[in-house]
Each structure stands twice: as C-alpha cells, then as structure tokens.
Motif scaffolding. Sequence first.
Motif, PDB file in Angstrom:
ATOM      1  N   ALA A 173      24.446  -7.252   9.945  1.00 43.96           N
ATOM      2  CA  ALA A 173      25.160  -6.493  10.973  1.00 43.96           C
ATOM      3  C   ALA A 173      24.588  -5.085  11.155  1.00 43.96           C
ATOM      4  CB  ALA A 173      26.647  -6.410  10.629  1.00 43.96           C
ATOM      5  N   THR A 174      23.891  -4.556  10.153  1.00 52.11           N
ATOM      6  CA  THR A 174      23.337  -3.205  10.258  1.00 52.11           C
ATOM      7  C   THR A 174      21.994  -3.181  10.990  1.00 52.11           C
ATOM      8  OG1 THR A 174      22.126  -3.332   8.154  1.00 52.11           O
ATOM      9  CG2 THR A 174      24.428  -2.594   8.070  1.00 52.11           C
ATOM     10  N   LEU A 175      21.419  -4.356  11.274  1.00 55.51           N
ATOM     11  CA  LEU A 175      20.081  -4.423  11.859  1.00 55.51           C
ATOM     12  C   LEU A 175      20.151  -4.712  13.357  1.00 55.51           C
ATOM     13  CD1 LEU A 175      18.449  -6.505   8.995  1.00 55.51           C
ATOM     14  CD2 LEU A 175      18.238  -4.046   9.396  1.00 55.51           C
ATOM     15  N   PRO A 176      19.241  -4.156  14.141  1.00 54.37           N
ATOM     16  CA  PRO A 176      19.303  -4.297  15.605  1.00 54.37           C
ATOM     17  C   PRO A 176      18.720  -5.619  16.110  1.00 54.37           C
ATOM     18  CG  PRO A 176      17.447  -2.922  15.010  1.00 54.37           C
ATOM     19  CD  PRO A 176      18.135  -3.264  13.719  1.00 54.37           C
ATOM     20  N   LEU A 177      19.305  -6.731  15.691  1.00 48.43           N
ATOM     21  CA  LEU A 177      18.824  -8.034  16.140  1.00 48.43           C
ATOM     22  C   LEU A 177      19.336  -8.352  17.541  1.00 48.43           C
ATOM     23  CD1 LEU A 177      19.311 -10.129  12.870  1.00 48.43           C
ATOM     24  CD2 LEU A 177      17.171  -9.224  13.791  1.00 48.43           C
ATOM     25  N   HIS A 178      18.508  -9.040  18.313  1.00 48.22           N
ATOM     26  CA  HIS A 178      18.877  -9.475  19.655  1.00 48.22           C
ATOM     27  C   HIS A 178      18.474 -10.931  19.822  1.00 48.22           C
ATOM     28  CE1 HIS A 178      19.771  -5.445  21.436  1.00 48.22           C
ATOM     29  NE2 HIS A 178      19.030  -5.063  20.413  1.00 48.22           N
ATOM     30  N   MET A 179      18.941 -11.539  20.910  1.00 49.06           N
ATOM     31  CA  MET A 179      18.589 -12.924  21.171  1.00 49.06           C
ATOM     32  C   MET A 179      18.314 -13.106  22.663  1.00 49.06           C
ATOM     33  SD  MET A 179      20.639 -16.436  20.217  1.00 49.06           S
ATOM     34  CE  MET A 179      19.841 -18.042  20.425  1.00 49.06           C
ATOM     35  N   VAL A 180      17.405 -14.006  22.971  1.00 53.13           N
ATOM     36  CA  VAL A 180      17.206 -14.439  24.344  1.00 53.13           C
ATOM     37  C   VAL A 180      17.256 -15.962  24.349  1.00 53.13           C
ATOM     38  CG1 VAL A 180      14.677 -14.385  24.115  1.00 53.13           C
ATOM     39  CG2 VAL A 180      15.726 -14.306  26.378  1.00 53.13           C
TER      40      VAL A 180
END
Length: 731
Positions: free
Chosen positions: A227-234
């Motif tokens: 949750a602390t990391l700036p992960l994204h999804m496409v």
Amino acid sequence: MAGDMHAEPTSVPAEARERHARLAEQVEEHRVRYYAEADPVISDAEFDTLLRSLEALEDEYPELRTPDSPTQKVAVEYETDLAKVEHRERMLSLDNVFDDAGLALWASRVAKDVGSSDYHFLCELKVDGLAVNLTYEDGRLTRAATRGTGRTGEDITPNVMTIAEIPHRLKGDHVPRLVEIRGEVYFPMEAFEGLNARRVEAGEKPYANPRNSAAGSLRQKDPKVTATLPLHMVVHGIGALEGFEGLGRLSEAYSLLNSWGLPTTRYAKVVDDLDEVREFIAHYGENRHSVEHEIDGVVVKLDEIPLQGRLGSTARAPRWAIAWKYAPEEVNTKLVNIRVGVGRTGRVTPYAQVEPVTVAGSEVEFATLHNQDVVKAKGVLIGDTVVLRKAGDVIPEILGPVASLRDGTEREFVMPAECPECGTALKPMKEGDVDLRCPNGRSCPAQLRERVSYLAGRECLEIDHFGDVAAAALTRPLAPTAPPLVDEGDLFDLTIEQLLPIKAYVLDQASGLPKRDPETGEEKIVTVFANQKGEPKKNALAMLDKIAEAKSRPLARFINGLSIRHVGPVAAEALAREFRSIDRIEQATEVELAAVDGVGGIIATSLKEWFAEDWHREIIRKWRAAGVRMEDEGAGEDEGPRPLEGLTVVVTGTLEHHTRDGAKEELQSRGAKVTGSVSKKTSFVVVGDNPGSKYEKAMQLKVPVLNEEGFSVLLGQGPEAAAEVALPVEE
C-alpha cells in the motif's frame, strides 16, 4: 509464430536433440528466475534470442515441438509460498516480431485466415509490468492472481486490493455475472526513479527495474507494505465472461471496461491497415519515454472479436495478436573497470568501462555511475556481470550487478584522492557534499577541455565543426605547440595560423582517453586542422567562420556557456530575460538575483562567487574586446513590459519554419517564459508534427494549443489574437 504441431516426423540428428534439450533447459531456468524469483541473470533481449533459437530448431525439426516444449507453454511451473489458483479461462502470452518482415508475415496470415478485407487493427503500447488477472463476480472483486503457467497463478488478492485505481466493485448496473479482467501492474517510471534515488541516498541498494519491483511488491506477504508503493494498473483484455453479451469489437470492450471504472490505456488506436500500424509503431519508437510507464513494444490485435475466435490460438499465444518488440534498452555485460572523469565544473565522477555491447540500437562501452556513494549503494564490483540501461539519448547507466553470477574474482572500486589529469587533491566544495571536485578550475586541462566543448555545443553557441577532438587539441596539443586557448576567453581570437601546426590525440568521447589503433595498439595522433600539404582543412576554415557568427548569439547562450555551477539553460534564460546584459547581472546584489523566477538563493550565491574570481571576469573582458555581444536588444532602455511578458509557453513537436531553439528564442526575446512541461499554469502549447504526450496533456488540461500559424499570430499580434486561433479542445 509456432509451426504445425502435426507435421510429419523427421529424423532428428543427435546433435540437434542435444541442442534442443540444452536450450529448453536454459529457457525454463530463466523463466523461473524471471517470473518466480524476480531475479533474472540475463536481459530480456538475451531471453528472446534463446527462445527464438529454440523455435527455429523446432521449425527445422518439427518432431521436437512436443507439448512439453517451452515454446508451447506460457510459463514454467515453480514453487511459491503463495496459494495457487486456477484461471477460468487460460491466460496466454504473445508471440513477438522484431522487424517489419515479421510483422508483414503475421499480417498476411491474418488476412488469409480471415478471408476478408473488412477488419481493423487495434494498436496499444506493450506495458513492461506484471501480468495480472482480476476476477469480478456480480461486480465485486473476488480474486486477483498472477498469470503463472497460464492455467494457474498465484493468489495476490490482498496486495492488489491496495492499488487505489483498481475498483473493489464495478460501476454501473449493467455488469456481468462473472468476468475476468486481464492487465499489467506497473511502477511509473518517474516514481521508480524517485524511489531509487531515495534508496541510494539512504545507502540502500536500488531496485533493478520497474517490472521486477512491481512483481516483488505484489508477491510479498504484507499488504501494508504494498500500500505504500505507487503501483498502477492498465487493463487490456477480457478472459472468462458470463451473463453478458453483445461485444463486437475489442475497442468497444475497452470503452465498456472504462465505464465500469477500470483503468484502461490512453495509448490505444484503431487503424485500418498495416501502414497505419507501422506509423503507430514508429511514433512511439521515437516517443517511448514520453509515456509514464515502461514499454518494450507495441501490441497489435485484430479488433473484431468474432474474427479473433475464428483465428484461435496456439498452445501459448493468440494468432490474432502480435507484439512488436523495440530494440532492448537493458542488456547484461561485463564491468571491465571503473574509471573517473573530470567535468567542466570540476566534479569528479566514476564511470563504468564495460565489454562493448549493443543496446537501444548503438554500441556502448562506457556508462555512468554518478558518484562513489552510488557505486557503493548499487553494490557493483569490478568484474561483475551488470545490468546496463540506455534509454533513448540518455547516457548509459549501470543499474546493478547480477550478484548470483559472481565467482570471487571481483574487486571493490576505490575512489582516487587526486585529480587524474592535474594531480590536485580532490575535496568536496562544502561540508556535506557527496561529490568530490578538483578545485583547480583555472589550470586543470580536463575542466578547460570540457568547458570549451560545452561552450561550443548545441546548448550554447552551436559552433559547427567544433567537436571533442578540436576542444582537446586547442587546450592541450602535443608539444612543442603551445595551447591556443589558455581559457575560454581566447576562443574568439583564434587565427588559422595558430591552428595549422596543432597535433593531438584522438580522444574517446565517453572516457576522455586516447583511442588506440586496433592493429598496432598505438595511440592515435592527428594533425587536426591542416591537410597533408599543410594547408587549412575546409572544416577548420568553416569552424572559424562559425566562431565569428557566434559573437551575436543571445545573451542566455553566453551565460550558460560560462559553466557557472548550478547555472544551466533554464536559469541562464531567466537571468537574460530579467537583466538583459552581463554587466547588470554582475552588478546585481545576491538578493536581486535570488528574487528572479527560476534562479533562487543557491544559484544567486554561485553567481556572486563566480564573478568574485579575477580570471572569470577576464574571460568576459576578452570576449567583449573580441566584439562579442554581451547584452540582448533593449538592454538599458526603459521600454516597459514586452508583449509576451508573464506568459508561460511550451513548444513540442517539429515546426516547419522554426527550429525548437529558434522558437524558444523568439518567445524569450518578447518576454515569455519557455518551459518543458505542461501544467495548469501554462499559457499556450505550440505544437508541430509528432507532438506526443505534451499535446495530449494540453488537451486534457484545456490549455490553448497553437499550430505553427497560431504561433506566428502569437509572436506578431500577441496572446489575445492567438487565443482566437487556438485549436479546438478534443473531447
């Protein structure tokens, strides 16, 4: 593409069987390292080469193409602490092509199998992330899993739940009873680079690449960490689908996914034919670094879903889609040595000498390592196999070692205590500085050479025919010839008589070391400015003409060319815009300098320190005596605000009647501020051909966009008239 699995058996030589077994074992081993351990020991390009070799062998001997072959499997099974889950519909991989011939062959097969010309291609960027499958039941997210073998993956539901843009429940009333959503989880490049910079600053080892970081983040056991990391999804596809009908085209499905609240790509385009596919590939090949996430190619899909079903798939990949792979930007190579170089402001920087390797379409032998603390934080040792990255025109960089390949012969790098070119003791400029510098700014031959080279370069005076060889020859020719340039102040007094006798070493651009003849091993020496008859070379005469022309360059170019620490092109332009002459900059107080937008306290202090040196002021005196214009038009006059004062403008794309730098100077001479990024504070964005993501962001933020005709209106009639001819905002 895989061949026919039912071809007639052939007699396979023992040597071919042995090579096939060896290649298959290597491919399986590297898949485990890549997918399960997130610790690859070869680059993606090397893996692709292995897999292509295996496929070629199976094309030659179809009997070797069994269901157990790695070419027939999406991935390899491996042990993991995470629970295994089965996908309702198999997750496939993609076949790759690497050139136009491969793309054309795939397209011809599609045309033949479809049997009609009434179809379209959907082009989208190939995100280099972790493939993930989301399962929604009655609109609620019930499971997230990695692709795994294609049939079974790892359960990563708690971690995926922490990614803000992945909805826990689909929007709208019209959602399917069950749907599998396929996509890629990625680490944005800007966030990744920032995270690595912070890790290095804290003395921690940086992450190797965004893809492995995303994979590791989703596989670790504590969702609070994820949750602390700036992960994204496409998201880019649909697997199993129940309780929903009527999807005719994949592009329409993307719109549907977006309406459900899922993050679809902004970089997809439906095209009519292969030539438009090629245009899409070429555009993002040139602009791949304008995208927020890492990409390694373009995916081309048949847009019509019923036709996709007609084409079907092989054991591992759909026949209706293909991945065009760009030239790799990361490769593995051997770190031969770590040397140090001296820059134009005295900064002494370690750099890597590696075994020559081709990356991003060019051969690389040297790469940056930033400073001694970065070398230590990255954990690289001389003799390591290392991961080298070259992104576009960016200087090649060592990302880190492949530690599992060490054999004990590697050794640590030790930062030298003295300047490698003048022998002066190195030291930080002030307490707390990480960088070591050579304080001998006036006499260090390396610093003078780099300053002169920068002054003559594109960012400053743009003197054609004045390259690294000329800079080295003019500052440190071979004896008995004396250097024509004691410092950069002598540049505009050069004569052809001074140039003709000069001989010098041919230096390597990256290392600054003399090149050697590959046959004899002797250092290369050239008569730089004269031909064999002792007459001036045409380039030498042209260089002198260009030096004379450079006397009338805008003030900002000269300020930048002085190599004042912390003063780059942006600060130089701000200073020139505010003060209009070098004398007024010198006479300004530190408070007045710091108050300039784009300058600030650190640069102001650096400016005052530079002007306090007698030999620095002597450079300006020499230039003025040689007829250099050290002020912009209107300096000293009280002419009030200039017509574009207060505007912030971005220029992007290729203009027909202006160079990029020429357009900037036209704007700045009228008082506008020119920046490289679009924001809500931007007044206008000027676009030429192939403007890329800046145009898209301007449309998104509804910033007025001008084509070249509108740009002329802005320059000639001002902002109000330009606003009237701005391009319409795309909805």
